[in-house]
Design an enzyme around this catalytic site. Structure first.
Site, PDB file in Angstrom:
ATOM      1  N   PRO A  97       0.824  -1.212   0.000  1.00 34.13           N
ATOM      2  CA  PRO A  97       0.000   0.000   0.000  1.00 34.13           C
ATOM      3  C   PRO A  97       0.859   1.264   0.000  1.00 34.13           C
ATOM      4  O   PRO A  97       1.940   1.284   0.584  1.00 34.13           O
ATOM      5  CB  PRO A  97      -0.827  -0.111   1.279  1.00 34.13           C
ATOM      6  CG  PRO A  97      -0.244  -1.207   2.079  1.00 34.13           C
ATOM      7  CD  PRO A  97       0.617  -2.045   1.192  1.00 34.13           C
ATOM      8  N   GLY A 101       4.044   3.468   5.267  1.00 35.48           N
ATOM      9  CA  GLY A 101       5.215   3.126   6.081  1.00 35.48           C
ATOM     10  C   GLY A 101       5.771   1.741   5.809  1.00 35.48           C
ATOM     11  O   GLY A 101       6.555   1.214   6.588  1.00 35.48           O
ATOM     12  N   LEU A 102       5.351   1.145   4.694  1.00 38.98           N
ATOM     13  CA  LEU A 102       5.772  -0.225   4.405  1.00 38.98           C
ATOM     14  C   LEU A 102       6.763  -0.302   3.239  1.00 38.98           C
ATOM     15  O   LEU A 102       6.939  -1.346   2.620  1.00 38.98           O
ATOM     16  CB  LEU A 102       4.540  -1.109   4.146  1.00 38.98           C
ATOM     17  CG  LEU A 102       3.561  -1.188   5.333  1.00 38.98           C
ATOM     18  CD1 LEU A 102       2.308  -1.985   4.959  1.00 38.98           C
ATOM     19  CD2 LEU A 102       4.222  -1.824   6.556  1.00 38.98           C
ATOM     20  N   GLY A 103       7.394   0.822   2.961  1.00 43.51           N
ATOM     21  CA  GLY A 103       8.476   0.823   1.971  1.00 43.51           C
ATOM     22  C   GLY A 103       7.996   0.743   0.529  1.00 43.51           C
ATOM     23  O   GLY A 103       8.723   0.256  -0.345  1.00 43.51           O
ATOM     24  N   SER A 105       7.581   3.016  -1.829  1.00 44.58           N
ATOM     25  CA  SER A 105       8.295   3.758  -2.879  1.00 44.58           C
ATOM     26  C   SER A 105       9.605   3.061  -3.241  1.00 44.58           C
ATOM     27  O   SER A 105       9.955   2.943  -4.418  1.00 44.58           O
ATOM     28  CB  SER A 105       8.533   5.212  -2.467  1.00 44.58           C
ATOM     29  OG  SER A 105       9.393   5.287  -1.352  1.00 44.58           O
ATOM     30  N   ALA A 106      10.313   2.549  -2.246  1.00 44.46           N
ATOM     31  CA  ALA A 106      11.569   1.843  -2.528  1.00 44.46           C
ATOM     32  C   ALA A 106      11.291   0.549  -3.290  1.00 44.46           C
ATOM     33  O   ALA A 106      12.011   0.192  -4.228  1.00 44.46           O
ATOM     34  CB  ALA A 106      12.302   1.536  -1.225  1.00 44.46           C
ATOM     35  N   ALA A 107      10.210  -0.148  -2.892  1.00 43.12           N
ATOM     36  CA  ALA A 107       9.858  -1.407  -3.565  1.00 43.12           C
ATOM     37  C   ALA A 107       9.523  -1.133  -5.031  1.00 43.12           C
ATOM     38  O   ALA A 107       9.870  -1.920  -5.926  1.00 43.12           O
ATOM     39  CB  ALA A 107       8.682  -2.071  -2.853  1.00 43.12           C
ATOM     40  N   ASP A 148      15.269   1.416   3.381  1.00 39.49           N
ATOM     41  CA  ASP A 148      14.114   0.885   2.645  1.00 39.49           C
ATOM     42  C   ASP A 148      14.541   0.213   1.338  1.00 39.49           C
ATOM     43  O   ASP A 148      14.105  -0.907   1.035  1.00 39.49           O
ATOM     44  CB  ASP A 148      13.112   2.010   2.323  1.00 39.49           C
ATOM     45  CG  ASP A 148      12.348   2.489   3.546  1.00 39.49           C
ATOM     46  OD1 ASP A 148      12.747   2.131   4.670  1.00 39.49           O
ATOM     47  OD2 ASP A 148      11.356   3.229   3.370  1.00 39.49           O
TER      48      ASP A 148
HETATM   49  C1  MEV Z   1      11.309   4.932   6.626  1.00 37.56           C
HETATM   50  O1  MEV Z   1      10.941   3.601   6.332  1.00 37.56           O
HETATM   51  C2  MEV Z   1      12.403   4.938   7.648  1.00 37.56           C
HETATM   52  C3  MEV Z   1      12.891   6.314   8.068  1.00 37.56           C
HETATM   53  O2  MEV Z   1      13.886   6.083   9.058  1.00 37.56           O
HETATM   54  C4  MEV Z   1      13.468   7.094   6.903  1.00 37.56           C
HETATM   55  C5  MEV Z   1      14.759   6.502   6.378  1.00 37.56           C
HETATM   56  O3  MEV Z   1      15.428   5.769   7.075  1.00 37.56           O
HETATM   57  O4  MEV Z   1      15.100   6.834   5.220  1.00 37.56           O
HETATM   58  C6  MEV Z   1      11.789   7.136   8.701  1.00 37.56           C
END
Ligand code: MEV
Length: 313
Positions: A97, A101-103, A105-107, A148
């Site tokens: 989603p 907070g589950l990464g 954009s990186a995924a 991430d």
């Molecule tokens: C985000 O998943 C984690 C943070 O620590 C940002 C980062 O490490 O780039 C909030």
């Protein structure tokens, strides 16, 4: 016909988010959610991106100066791999989603890189994929630590610490766990951009560096204790560390109304520990549930949130 498939993993952070941006350790693990991307040749004369699930459809502008914020991050990939002149269609299937907070954009960055790597037989190593995804993350949220994209690329539980100097390699250690750790991920449904919460923490830190460095140091200490607790499978101790970490993240003001409710629900229904995970400000929480896992997940759903039962390790 579909030519190639590729994935980037979603993740949770068990301990250490935000402090990791300032050089502390963090523990992260992949979750069984991934972003998949497919590259196909076309005759359209440009790079066309489709994310049907999000109703996103655009042609990448060849000139980076003309790209909007959404195009800028993924555009780095095409520039770097010198593919902007190609005629292709990239279709992305995000099962992580967005902004939770589950990464995600990186995924997505890793999935697109891998799709291109396979389609154009670029022979990229995981290291190169990770480095390129990190550049996308930097564009997406300024001072990304790189955790991430590292989990999105390697898909393994790991201890991470960014390099002290820009350009140096981070410390990445794979964590071998004796047994799988049972969790519930509670998803608040409130989208929150990591760029925003990371920016908030940065301005607080700039106002009073000594005060905030103290909090980052405490998070660092409990993250390192968390490695021991995970490796010894001491879940009671791990739960305590997660609870304290959440208190410190709350002190950094990256929690939210929904996140607090989810954390309270988890603890009330028997979780040993519960904390926000990732950027916060909404997004998701992670609860440690060796017992009562179904009860915790059901209580979250009853309160109108999404819940996922996952194991890590
Ligand atoms: C985000 O998943 C984690 C943070 O620590 C940002 C980062 O490490 O780039 C909030």
């Amino acid at each position: 016909a579909i030519d190639h498939r590729a994935c980037g993993h979603g993740k949770i952070i068990m301990l250490g988010e935000h402090a990791v941006v300032y050089g502390s350790h963090a523990i992260a693990a992949p979750v069984p959610l991934a972003v998949r991307a497919v590259a196909q040749d076309t005759k359209s004369g440009g790079v066309d991106m489709f994310i049907p699930r999000w109703g996103v459809e655009y042609r990448l502008h060849r000139d980076p100066a003309h790209r909007d914020s959404f195009q800028r991050s993924l555009g780095i990939i095409f520039d770097e791999l010198q593919l902007t002149e190609r005629s292709m269609r990239i279709e992305v299937f995000p099962n992580v989603p967005r902004a939770m907070g589950l990464g995600g954009s990186a995924a997505m960055a890793v999935a697109v890189i891998r799709a291109l790597d396979q389609h154009y037989k670029l022979g990229l190593s995981d290291e190169e994929i990770n480095a390129l995804a990190f550049r996308c993350e930097e564009v997406a949220h300024g001072s990304a630590s790189g955790i991430d994209n590292t989990v999105a690329t390697y898909g393994k539980p790991l201890l991470y610490k960014r390099a002290a100097k820009q350009g140096d390699a981070p410390m990445v250690r794979e964590l071998h766990l004796p047994k799988r750790i049972p969790l519930v991920i509670g998803i608040s449904g409130k989208e929150s951009l990591t760029a925003v919460t990371v920016g908030k923490v940065r301005s607080a830190w700039q106002r009073n560096p000594a005060l905030y460095d103290g909090i980052f140091q405490q998070i660092d200490g409990l993250t390192l204790q968390g490695v021991e607790a995970m490796q010894q499978y001491d879940l009671e101790r791990l739960g305590d560390l997660m609870n304290i970490c959440h208190g410190l993240l709350n002190a950094l003001r990256v929690s939210s109304w929904e996140v607090e409710e989810l954390v309270q629900i988890a603890r009330e229904h028997g979780a040993l520990g519960a904390k926000l995970t990732g950027g916060g400000g909404g997004g998701s929480i992670v609860a440690l549930c060796p017992q009562n896992r179904e009860k915790v997940a059901a209580a979250m759903r009853d309160a109108g949130y999404q819940a996922m039962e996952v194991d890590i390790g």
